[in-house]
Design a protein around this motif. Structure first.
Motif, short mmCIF file in Angstrom:
data_model
loop_
_atom_site.label_atom_id
_atom_site.label_comp_id
_atom_site.label_asym_id
_atom_site.label_seq_id
_atom_site.Cartn_x
_atom_site.Cartn_y
_atom_site.Cartn_z
N ASP A 42 38.64 39.79 45.01
CA ASP A 42 37.94 40.98 45.47
C ASP A 42 36.46 40.97 45.09
O ASP A 42 35.64 41.60 45.76
CB ASP A 42 38.58 42.25 44.90
CG ASP A 42 39.96 42.54 45.49
OD1 ASP A 42 40.36 41.86 46.47
OD2 ASP A 42 40.64 43.44 44.95
N ASN A 43 36.11 40.27 44.00
CA ASN A 43 34.74 40.25 43.52
C ASN A 43 34.03 38.93 43.76
O ASN A 43 32.92 38.71 43.26
CB ASN A 43 34.70 40.61 42.03
CG ASN A 43 35.04 42.05 41.80
OD1 ASN A 43 34.20 42.92 41.97
ND2 ASN A 43 36.29 42.33 41.42
N GLY A 44 34.66 38.03 44.51
CA GLY A 44 34.03 36.75 44.84
C GLY A 44 33.81 35.84 43.64
O GLY A 44 32.87 35.06 43.61
N VAL A 45 34.69 35.92 42.65
CA VAL A 45 34.58 35.06 41.46
C VAL A 45 35.34 33.78 41.73
O VAL A 45 36.54 33.80 41.98
CB VAL A 45 35.15 35.77 40.21
CG1 VAL A 45 35.13 34.83 39.00
CG2 VAL A 45 34.38 37.05 39.92
N ARG A 46 34.63 32.65 41.71
CA ARG A 46 35.27 31.35 41.95
C ARG A 46 35.43 30.56 40.66
O ARG A 46 36.29 29.70 40.55
CB ARG A 46 34.47 30.54 42.95
CG ARG A 46 34.45 31.22 44.32
CD ARG A 46 33.76 30.39 45.36
NE ARG A 46 32.63 29.68 44.78
CZ ARG A 46 31.90 28.81 45.42
NH1 ARG A 46 32.16 28.52 46.67
NH2 ARG A 46 30.88 28.21 44.85
N GLN A 47 34.59 30.81 39.69
CA GLN A 47 34.72 30.20 38.37
C GLN A 47 33.94 31.05 37.38
O GLN A 47 33.10 31.85 37.78
CB GLN A 47 34.19 28.76 38.36
CG GLN A 47 32.71 28.65 38.65
CD GLN A 47 32.28 27.19 38.70
OE1 GLN A 47 33.09 26.28 38.74
NE2 GLN A 47 30.99 26.97 38.69
N GLY A 48 34.24 30.90 36.11
CA GLY A 48 33.53 31.69 35.12
C GLY A 48 34.13 31.52 33.75
O GLY A 48 34.93 30.62 33.51
N TYR A 49 33.72 32.39 32.85
CA TYR A 49 34.28 32.36 31.51
C TYR A 49 34.43 33.79 31.01
O TYR A 49 33.74 34.70 31.44
CB TYR A 49 33.43 31.53 30.55
CG TYR A 49 32.13 32.20 30.14
CD1 TYR A 49 32.02 32.85 28.92
CD2 TYR A 49 31.02 32.17 30.98
CE1 TYR A 49 30.84 33.47 28.56
CE2 TYR A 49 29.84 32.78 30.61
CZ TYR A 49 29.76 33.43 29.41
OH TYR A 49 28.59 34.05 29.04
N ILE A 50 35.37 33.96 30.13
CA ILE A 50 35.60 35.24 29.48
C ILE A 50 35.19 35.03 28.03
O ILE A 50 35.88 34.33 27.28
CB ILE A 50 37.09 35.64 29.59
CG1 ILE A 50 37.49 35.75 31.07
CG2 ILE A 50 37.34 36.94 28.85
CD1 ILE A 50 38.99 35.89 31.29
N PRO A 51 34.02 35.60 27.63
CA PRO A 51 33.53 35.33 26.27
C PRO A 51 34.46 35.88 25.19
O PRO A 51 34.52 35.32 24.11
CB PRO A 51 32.17 36.00 26.23
CG PRO A 51 32.09 36.90 27.40
CD PRO A 51 33.12 36.45 28.40
N SER A 52 35.18 36.97 25.47
CA SER A 52 36.19 37.44 24.52
C SER A 52 37.12 38.41 25.22
O SER A 52 36.75 39.06 26.19
CB SER A 52 35.55 38.13 23.31
OG SER A 52 34.93 39.34 23.69
N PHE A 53 38.34 38.44 24.75
CA PHE A 53 39.32 39.41 25.23
C PHE A 53 40.23 39.79 24.08
O PHE A 53 40.35 39.07 23.09
CB PHE A 53 40.15 38.87 26.41
CG PHE A 53 41.10 37.77 26.06
CD1 PHE A 53 42.34 38.04 25.53
CD2 PHE A 53 40.74 36.45 26.27
CE1 PHE A 53 43.23 37.01 25.20
CE2 PHE A 53 41.61 35.41 25.95
CZ PHE A 53 42.86 35.70 25.42
N ILE A 54 40.82 40.96 24.19
CA ILE A 54 41.82 41.41 23.23
C ILE A 54 42.94 42.05 24.06
O ILE A 54 42.67 42.71 25.05
CB ILE A 54 41.24 42.40 22.20
CG1 ILE A 54 42.28 42.71 21.12
CG2 ILE A 54 40.71 43.66 22.87
CD1 ILE A 54 41.70 43.40 19.91
N GLY A 55 44.16 41.79 23.69
CA GLY A 55 45.24 42.35 24.47
C GLY A 55 46.58 42.17 23.79
O GLY A 55 46.70 41.50 22.77
N ALA A 56 47.56 42.80 24.37
CA ALA A 56 48.95 42.66 23.92
C ALA A 56 49.75 42.14 25.09
O ALA A 56 49.55 42.56 26.22
CB ALA A 56 49.48 44.01 23.45
N PHE A 57 50.62 41.21 24.82
CA PHE A 57 51.40 40.57 25.87
C PHE A 57 52.88 40.63 25.52
O PHE A 57 53.27 40.27 24.41
CB PHE A 57 50.99 39.09 26.03
CG PHE A 57 49.55 38.91 26.39
CD1 PHE A 57 49.16 38.88 27.73
CD2 PHE A 57 48.58 38.77 25.41
CE1 PHE A 57 47.83 38.72 28.08
CE2 PHE A 57 47.24 38.60 25.76
CZ PHE A 57 46.87 38.58 27.09
N ALA A 58 53.70 41.09 26.49
CA ALA A 58 55.15 41.07 26.30
C ALA A 58 55.63 39.63 26.25
O ALA A 58 56.55 39.29 25.50
CB ALA A 58 55.84 41.83 27.44
#
Length: 111
Positions: A42-58
């Motif tokens: 939807d945002n036209g992102v073809r490549q990139g990086y996520i400098p940081s994330f925090i989350g909980a995963f089942a």
């Protein structure tokens, strides 16, 4: 101390221009990869990086190696399956397989 240490020659430097900065929130119960793929499309992102994330995963598959790798310069594709974890990390969104989610993370003990 025995031996001597000397600072290596300075590396080449250049100015870094950061492109678009986007943010996304995933909701409980959403399929992470499906939602991330939709967001990127939807945002036209073809490549990139996520400098940081925090989350909980089942449940999650975390890319990494427990043993010493034969070639430390080669990508690591081995994964470990975990359940009920919290994670903080960084990730890249490469253009070659896997399409999203190649992550190096540190995780807490299962909740």
């Amino acid at each position: 101390m025995s031996g001597s240490w000397s600072r290596p020659a300075a590396s080449a430097t250049s100015r870094l221009a950061v492109g678009r900065t986007l943010g996304v929130t995933f909701h409980h119960g959403e399929d992470f990869f499906e939602a991330l793929s939709t967001f990127c499309r939807d945002n036209g992102v073809r490549q990139g990086y996520i400098p940081s994330f925090i989350g909980a995963f089942a449940e999650a598959e975390i890319v990494g190696a427990c043993e010493k790798v034969a070639d430390p310069d080669a990508p690591v594709w081995a994964k470990t399956y975990v359940t009920n974890v919290e994670a903080f990390g960084a990730s890249t969104l490469p253009t070659t397989p896997p399409p999203v989610g190649y992550s190096r993370t540190s995780t807490s003990a299962p909740a």
